[in-house]
Motif scaffolding. Structure first.
Motif, PDB file in Angstrom:
ATOM      1  N   GLN A  33     -13.449  -6.218 -16.475  1.00 24.62           N
ATOM      2  CA  GLN A  33     -12.959  -7.531 -17.040  1.00 24.62           C
ATOM      3  C   GLN A  33     -13.697  -8.631 -16.850  1.00 24.62           C
ATOM      4  OE1 GLN A  33      -8.456  -6.655 -16.139  1.00 24.62           O
ATOM      5  NE2 GLN A  33      -8.613  -8.622 -17.200  1.00 24.62           N
ATOM      6  N   GLU A  34     -14.708  -8.497 -15.648  1.00 28.24           N
ATOM      7  CA  GLU A  34     -15.276  -9.662 -14.926  1.00 28.24           C
ATOM      8  C   GLU A  34     -14.340 -10.979 -14.845  1.00 28.24           C
ATOM      9  OE1 GLU A  34     -18.062 -10.121 -18.358  1.00 28.24           O
ATOM     10  OE2 GLU A  34     -19.631  -9.420 -16.871  1.00 28.24           O
ATOM     11  N   PRO A  35     -13.220 -10.366 -13.752  1.00 28.52           N
ATOM     12  CA  PRO A  35     -12.262 -11.595 -13.622  1.00 28.52           C
ATOM     13  C   PRO A  35     -12.663 -12.436 -12.408  1.00 28.52           C
ATOM     14  CG  PRO A  35     -11.798  -9.467 -12.344  1.00 28.52           C
ATOM     15  CD  PRO A  35     -13.003  -9.208 -13.089  1.00 28.52           C
ATOM     16  N   ARG A  36     -11.948 -13.485 -12.465  1.00 27.68           N
ATOM     17  CA  ARG A  36     -11.964 -14.475 -11.427  1.00 27.68           C
ATOM     18  C   ARG A  36     -10.714 -14.071 -10.254  1.00 27.68           C
ATOM     19  NH1 ARG A  36     -11.625 -20.119 -14.562  1.00 27.68           N
ATOM     20  NH2 ARG A  36     -11.746 -20.756 -12.454  1.00 27.68           N
ATOM     21  N   LEU A  37      -9.732 -13.432 -10.463  1.00 23.70           N
ATOM     22  CA  LEU A  37      -8.948 -12.777  -9.605  1.00 23.70           C
ATOM     23  C   LEU A  37      -8.593 -11.313  -9.858  1.00 23.70           C
ATOM     24  CD1 LEU A  37      -6.455 -13.644  -7.793  1.00 23.70           C
ATOM     25  CD2 LEU A  37      -5.228 -14.194  -9.767  1.00 23.70           C
ATOM     26  N   ILE A  38      -8.304 -10.797  -8.900  1.00 23.86           N
ATOM     27  CA  ILE A  38      -8.050  -9.079  -8.875  1.00 23.86           C
ATOM     28  C   ILE A  38      -6.502  -9.257  -8.076  1.00 23.86           C
ATOM     29  CG2 ILE A  38      -8.127  -6.836  -8.323  1.00 23.86           C
ATOM     30  CD1 ILE A  38     -11.314  -7.292  -8.854  1.00 23.86           C
ATOM     31  N   LEU A  39      -5.776  -8.649  -8.811  1.00 26.59           N
ATOM     32  CA  LEU A  39      -4.313  -8.515  -8.259  1.00 26.59           C
ATOM     33  C   LEU A  39      -3.922  -7.085  -7.972  1.00 26.59           C
ATOM     34  CD1 LEU A  39      -2.048 -10.613 -10.768  1.00 26.59           C
ATOM     35  CD2 LEU A  39      -2.826 -11.189  -8.517  1.00 26.59           C
ATOM     36  N   ALA A  40      -3.859  -6.445  -6.793  1.00 29.49           N
ATOM     37  CA  ALA A  40      -3.718  -5.173  -6.460  1.00 29.49           C
ATOM     38  C   ALA A  40      -2.529  -4.899  -5.908  1.00 29.49           C
ATOM     39  CB  ALA A  40      -4.843  -4.809  -5.394  1.00 29.49           C
ATOM     40  N   ASP A  41      -1.660  -4.167  -6.747  1.00 29.21           N
ATOM     41  CA  ASP A  41      -0.403  -3.996  -6.432  1.00 29.21           C
ATOM     42  C   ASP A  41      -0.026  -2.532  -5.488  1.00 29.21           C
ATOM     43  OD1 ASP A  41       2.366  -4.240  -6.203  1.00 29.21           O
ATOM     44  OD2 ASP A  41       2.912  -3.558  -8.076  1.00 29.21           O
ATOM     45  N   GLU A  42      -0.243  -2.797  -4.093  1.00 25.49           N
ATOM     46  CA  GLU A  42      -0.081  -1.672  -3.447  1.00 25.49           C
ATOM     47  C   GLU A  42      -0.904  -0.420  -3.722  1.00 25.49           C
ATOM     48  OE1 GLU A  42       3.911  -0.497  -1.808  1.00 25.49           O
ATOM     49  OE2 GLU A  42       4.660  -2.466  -2.504  1.00 25.49           O
ATOM     50  N   PRO A  43      -2.394  -0.987  -3.820  1.00 21.80           N
ATOM     51  CA  PRO A  43      -3.240   0.019  -4.207  1.00 21.80           C
ATOM     52  C   PRO A  43      -3.384   1.423  -3.496  1.00 21.80           C
ATOM     53  CG  PRO A  43      -4.259  -1.727  -3.453  1.00 21.80           C
ATOM     54  CD  PRO A  43      -3.035  -2.005  -3.320  1.00 21.80           C
ATOM     55  N   VAL A  44      -3.174   1.431  -2.155  1.00 21.81           N
ATOM     56  CA  VAL A  44      -3.477   2.383  -1.295  1.00 21.81           C
ATOM     57  C   VAL A  44      -1.943   2.994  -0.953  1.00 21.81           C
ATOM     58  CG1 VAL A  44      -5.389   1.600  -0.554  1.00 21.81           C
ATOM     59  CG2 VAL A  44      -3.367   0.956   0.763  1.00 21.81           C
ATOM     60  N   ALA A  45      -0.949   2.808  -1.658  1.00 25.71           N
ATOM     61  CA  ALA A  45       0.420   3.364  -1.017  1.00 25.71           C
ATOM     62  C   ALA A  45       0.689   4.829  -1.152  1.00 25.71           C
ATOM     63  CB  ALA A  45       1.674   2.771  -1.795  1.00 25.71           C
ATOM     64  N   SER A  46       0.014   5.401  -2.142  1.00 24.35           N
ATOM     65  CA  SER A  46       0.145   6.815  -2.509  1.00 24.35           C
ATOM     66  C   SER A  46      -1.255   7.750  -1.685  1.00 24.35           C
ATOM     67  CB  SER A  46       0.451   7.133  -3.892  1.00 24.35           C
ATOM     68  OG  SER A  46      -0.874   6.774  -4.700  1.00 24.35           O
ATOM     69  N   LEU A  47      -1.966   7.131  -1.210  1.00 23.70           N
ATOM     70  CA  LEU A  47      -3.330   7.659  -0.541  1.00 23.70           C
ATOM     71  C   LEU A  47      -3.272   7.971   0.875  1.00 23.70           C
ATOM     72  CD1 LEU A  47      -5.838   5.243  -2.851  1.00 23.70           C
ATOM     73  CD2 LEU A  47      -4.800   7.579  -3.521  1.00 23.70           C
ATOM     74  N   ASP A  48      -4.083   9.070   1.158  1.00 26.23           N
ATOM     75  CA  ASP A  48      -4.030   9.096   2.629  1.00 26.23           C
ATOM     76  C   ASP A  48      -4.778   8.239   3.315  1.00 26.23           C
ATOM     77  OD1 ASP A  48      -7.334  10.095   3.070  1.00 26.23           O
ATOM     78  OD2 ASP A  48      -6.514  10.971   0.964  1.00 26.23           O
ATOM     79  N   PRO A  49      -4.729   8.224   4.530  1.00 29.30           N
ATOM     80  CA  PRO A  49      -5.166   6.958   5.215  1.00 29.30           C
ATOM     81  C   PRO A  49      -6.988   6.741   5.043  1.00 29.30           C
ATOM     82  CG  PRO A  49      -3.819   8.071   6.747  1.00 29.30           C
ATOM     83  CD  PRO A  49      -4.036   8.942   5.426  1.00 29.30           C
ATOM     84  N   VAL A  50      -7.659   7.836   5.232  1.00 28.24           N
ATOM     85  CA  VAL A  50      -9.080   7.687   4.717  1.00 28.24           C
ATOM     86  C   VAL A  50      -9.510   7.296   3.521  1.00 28.24           C
ATOM     87  CG1 VAL A  50     -11.329   8.986   4.590  1.00 28.24           C
ATOM     88  CG2 VAL A  50      -9.677   9.586   6.646  1.00 28.24           C
ATOM     89  N   THR A  51      -8.754   7.772   2.386  1.00 33.07           N
ATOM     90  CA  THR A  51      -8.983   7.210   0.954  1.00 33.07           C
ATOM     91  C   THR A  51      -8.438   5.918   0.974  1.00 33.07           C
ATOM     92  OG1 THR A  51      -8.891   9.691   0.250  1.00 33.07           O
ATOM     93  CG2 THR A  51      -8.613   7.848  -1.307  1.00 33.07           C
ATOM     94  N   ALA A  52      -7.358   5.332   1.454  1.00 31.22           N
ATOM     95  CA  ALA A  52      -6.980   4.074   1.647  1.00 31.22           C
ATOM     96  C   ALA A  52      -8.120   3.079   2.148  1.00 31.22           C
ATOM     97  CB  ALA A  52      -5.552   3.861   2.348  1.00 31.22           C
TER      98      ALA A  52
END
Length: 190
Positions: free
Chosen positions: A145-164
């Protein structure tokens, strides 16, 4: 949410950490008006989000990329097609429905995939990738999108620790190298 007042400045990386139900997602969704607030005012880049007309809000949202916890990908489409979805705000609906993206948009999408180390998967169906790879596609889509702001809503909640850690490293690198402001919700401090 009640009596929240916060200022986030261009280029900052801000994490909101809290338990489920604390209002983190509500706060993030209010920033780009995916939900309406009952009182108060939200400003983005000096403009009122809460008082924006539908056309003004569409233009504002082009500058606000969103990364969701559950990826929100179209699984039967290729990785590249999913990332190109980040460009839909720049084109008329008929062009998007026909999948007619200019070469410049394809180049932007490929560059976004390079930033998350997935350019080699551009023509693979999204459902053939791991959860961590799918979340990186979602990050690339927001980046396209070429944004000025990125909102990330719990982007790692369902991932293992290494992937997170890989996802968080991607977001931090994007913030540092491109100067894009990042606001992320997380459950855990580490």
């Amino acid at each position: 949410l009640d009596d929240v007042s916060v200022a986030i400045y261009p280029g900052e990386f801000v994490a909101i950490v809290g338990l489920s139900g604390a209002g983190k997602t509500t706060f993030l969704r209010a920033v780009n008006r995916l939900i309406e607030i009952s009182s108060g005012e939200i400003f983005f880049a000096g403009r009122s989000v809460t008082r924006a007309t539908p056309a003004e809000l569409r233009r504002m949202r082009r500058d606000i990329g969103m990364v969701f916890q559950n990826f929100n990908l179209v699984k039967r489409l290729t990785v590249l097609q999913n990332v190109l979805a980040g460009r839909v705000g720049y084109h008329p609906t008929w062009r998007v429905l026909l999948g007619l993206f200019p070469k410049e948009d394809v180049a932007i999408a490929m560059k976004a995939l390079e930033r998350v180390q997935l350019a080699d998967k551009a023509y693979v169906r999204a459902d053939q990738l791991s959860g961590g790879q799918q979340q990186r596609i979602a990050v690339a889509r927001a980046l396209a999108q070429e944004p000025r702001l990125i909102l990330a809503d719990e982007p790692v909640a369902s991932l293992d620790p290494v992937t997170a850690e890989v996802i968080m490293d991607d977001l931090r690198r994007i913030n540092r190298e491109l100067g894009i402001t990042v606001l992320v919700n997380l459950h855990f401090v580490d």
